[in-house]
Each structure stands twice: as structure tokens, then as C-alpha cells.
Motif scaffolding. Structure first.
Motif, PDB file in Angstrom:
ATOM      1  N   VAL A  94       0.883  -1.173   0.000  1.00 38.42           N
ATOM      2  CA  VAL A  94       0.000   0.000   0.000  1.00 38.42           C
ATOM      3  C   VAL A  94       0.912   1.212   0.000  1.00 38.42           C
ATOM      4  N   LEU A 105      -2.422   6.293   0.712  1.00 36.51           N
ATOM      5  CA  LEU A 105      -3.855   6.451   0.944  1.00 36.51           C
ATOM      6  C   LEU A 105      -4.055   7.861   1.491  1.00 36.51           C
ATOM      7  N   GLU A 116      -5.804   6.351  -3.739  1.00 35.54           N
ATOM      8  CA  GLU A 116      -5.174   5.097  -3.329  1.00 35.54           C
ATOM      9  C   GLU A 116      -4.090   4.721  -4.333  1.00 35.54           C
ATOM     10  N   TYR A 173      -2.971  -5.056  -4.028  1.00 36.73           N
ATOM     11  CA  TYR A 173      -4.334  -4.554  -3.870  1.00 36.73           C
ATOM     12  C   TYR A 173      -5.264  -5.676  -3.400  1.00 36.73           C
TER      13      TYR A 173
END
Length: 111
Positions: free
Chosen positions: A42, A45, A61, A69
Motif C-alpha cells: 500500500v 492512501l 489510493e 491490492y
């Protein structure tokens, strides 16, 4: 395909029940902080609310690749967020986008 081309970049456009907005924001913040802390795939965000209509939330995102993901949406913290906010979300639209320029200062640069 280079590494940059594998990234998944998306904008989530949400409309939240205004009577549950504070609770929604708490759950969203917890989910984002956990995702960034625990998931190397990730990449970013960022959640923002429209100033004049705070029930309209936008989340930018970025994930390293499709596998990261897919792993993200199976984590316990994401599932807690998804289940906890299901009745709060009045509308959700996911928009896949292609990056043009993604730049940010690091926390070190901010002081």
C-alpha cells in the motif's frame, strides 16, 4: 512492463450518511493508518472531504501491483472498515486512473 506500470492507482468517491460522519471518519482513519503501517504494497492512501459538503469523501489510493491490492482488501483491518461502514456509505464509485505526476514531501522534509 516496468514497475511503475504495475501500480494500481484509484480514486474512491464516497458519499457518507451525514448523521454518521464522525464515526465513519474514525473508522476510515484507523483503516488507513493500519494499511500504511502494515502493508508494504500500500503505497499511498490520502482521504479528503469536500469543504462545503463534508459527507463527500475522496480517497486517492496507490498500490504497488494488483496482488498487493487484492491482499489489501482481504486484511482484517480493511474488512473491519468495510463491514463497520457498510450502513454509513450512501454511494461509492471507484475510478481507476493513470498517474501523470505523483510527488510528495517526506516527513523529514516537512520538519
Amino acid at each position: 512492463m516496468n514497475k511503475q506500470d504495475e501500480r494500481i492507482i484509484r480514486i474512491a468517491e464516497l458519499e457518507i450518511d451525514s448523521t454518521q460522519l464522525a464515526e465513519y471518519r474514525t473508522l476510515l482513519t484507523e483503516e488507513i493508518e493500519a494499511s500504511i503501517a502494515m502493508e508494504p504494497g500500500v503505497l499511498m492512501l490520502h482521504a479528503v472531504a469536500e469543504r462545503e459538503r463534508p459527507e463527500r469523501i475522496r480517497i486517492l489510493e496507490a498500490y504497488a501491483n494488483r496482488q498487493d491490492y487484492e491482499a489489501h482488501i482481504r486484511t482484517s483491518h480493511f474488512l473491519k472498515y468495510k463491514e463497520g461502514t457498510a450502513e454509513m456509505v450512501k454511494a461509492l464509485r471507484l475510478v481507476d486512473v493513470d498517474p501523470i505526476a505523483l510527488c510528495a514531501k517526506t516527513s523529514h522534509e516537512l520538519g
